[in-house]
Design an enzyme around this catalytic site. Sequence first.
Site, mmCIF file in Angstrom:
data_model
loop_
_atom_site.group_PDB
_atom_site.id
_atom_site.type_symbol
_atom_site.label_atom_id
_atom_site.label_comp_id
_atom_site.label_asym_id
_atom_site.label_seq_id
_atom_site.Cartn_x
_atom_site.Cartn_y
_atom_site.Cartn_z
ATOM 1 C CG ASP A 119 6.053 -15.411 -3.790
ATOM 2 O OD1 ASP A 119 7.244 -15.774 -3.701
ATOM 3 O OD2 ASP A 119 5.395 -15.559 -4.843
ATOM 4 C CD GLU A 186 9.152 -19.216 -7.629
ATOM 5 O OE1 GLU A 186 9.462 -19.956 -8.575
ATOM 6 O OE2 GLU A 186 8.247 -19.502 -6.824
HETATM 7 ZN ZN LIG Z 1 9.493 -21.896 -4.504
#
Ligand SMILES: [Zn+2]
Length: 489
Positions: A119, A186
């Site tokens: 992501d 994340e």
């Molecule tokens: Zn990162």
Amino acid sequence: MKPFKVVLIITLVLLTVLVSRALLHNPKLQVAADPVEISLDQQMLVSHLAESIQFPTISYETVKSRNSQAFDGFQIWVSQTYQRLHQHLTLTKFNDTLLYLWQGSDTTLKPILVTGHYDVVPVIPGTEKQWKQPPFSGNIEGGYVWGRGALDDKSGVVGILEAVNYLLAQGFQPKRSIYLSFGHDEEIGGHNGAALVAEHLKRNQIQLAWSLDEGSFLLDGFIPGVNRLVAAVNVAEKGSTTLQIVGKAEGGHSSMPPNQTAVGVLAGAITKLENNPLHGGLEGLSLAMFDTISRDMSFTLKILFANRWLFGGLIDRFLSQDPSTNAMLRTTTAPTMLSASVKPNVLPIEAVATVNFRIHPRDTVEDVFAHVKKIVQDDKVEVRSMNWAGFGLGQAASRVSSWESDGYGFIESSVRGVFGNVVVAPGLMVAASDSRHYGKVADDAYRFNPFPVSKEQMTGFHGTNERINAKSFIMGVKVYIRLIEQASS
Ligand SMILES: [Zn+2]
């Protein structure tokens, strides 16, 4: 003896001590690049990275903005591009986070985890036009691969995939099992990805020997006086807590203000906080880091670092001046948001500042709270905890992993094998990573991307014109290859 003679002798002895200590303050290890060449299809690797960037796998704070198609598309692309990997490794999904297991032949050995996240952060609205290449183009231009994720962290993810793909093609069979994990959230805390992977491993009583996640890079020109690349292998990451400082006063009409308004009270408190940072200095991890790096500095700086018994205070002050080195030494204080009255002619009853603290491993969330209360102590000031980004009252700093372990040694020798005599030093991650979760199931957790990056390029990290040098990317893939090979043989 005459007094001036005594002074002269003392001065000479002192100078001799200072200089001789500096002369001994040299890099500890000299290793030449490994002559064994890894031959890769560079063009293909670079175009794979470029393709991966074209999926706008953006993590937004709100779920409804999410582009599920991009995440699905990325996963299909991975399965089609890395078919060999899908034949030999087993895949388990945790929402959109992918966990692969490459089974080793010796099940008595603790597995390792090599991980990254696919992501990316959004492009700040209004800055699109400042990009020299469109942010999701993956254009290859001027020796760089351009786009959001080029550094953070699709180069990590694709780099790991390419490394495993290469080793499979070579017929490599690991002795030690290897997990690969590619996170999908994340940038918003990893709560539905890495956290679940860590829980899964824990439930199945799988303790990792070590994990390697994104982190620092091979820093090119970041550290004054050091001419070589510096591989800062982060062995810990800072925690975070956010507090609200509230200045209080009587409200009313602005035509008759009191001597001190809520805004004035708050301004005083913030000034005190900025003038009284939390304690920091060269000890533990910070000491290990700067002791290693300073061995490559100019002779003048070596005199300082080799004689900390005399210049300790001076060095601390010097390092505290620069935001990047200051962040390595202590818990940082950053006022980020302000609010007070809602109308120009109305006195606020409360003026509120939001202050974000990044917690050094030496401090706890409670230490920060206590420090702030002590500094701003005043009956017109209140300190409130704040639940931000789902962290509750705060997130403690991670455990500090060993820089004398086998895992660290493998990372170090792989980097040196590919890049030759670079400086490899343990470092502290000032931002957060998915390793806050993985660290719970690993004896040691490391955070490092094996790609050289210049200071100018680093502004693209979460910023504008994110890009990676194509050659650096290829070199990094070689590090992953050597690392996985060595660590699992
Ligand atoms: Zn990162």
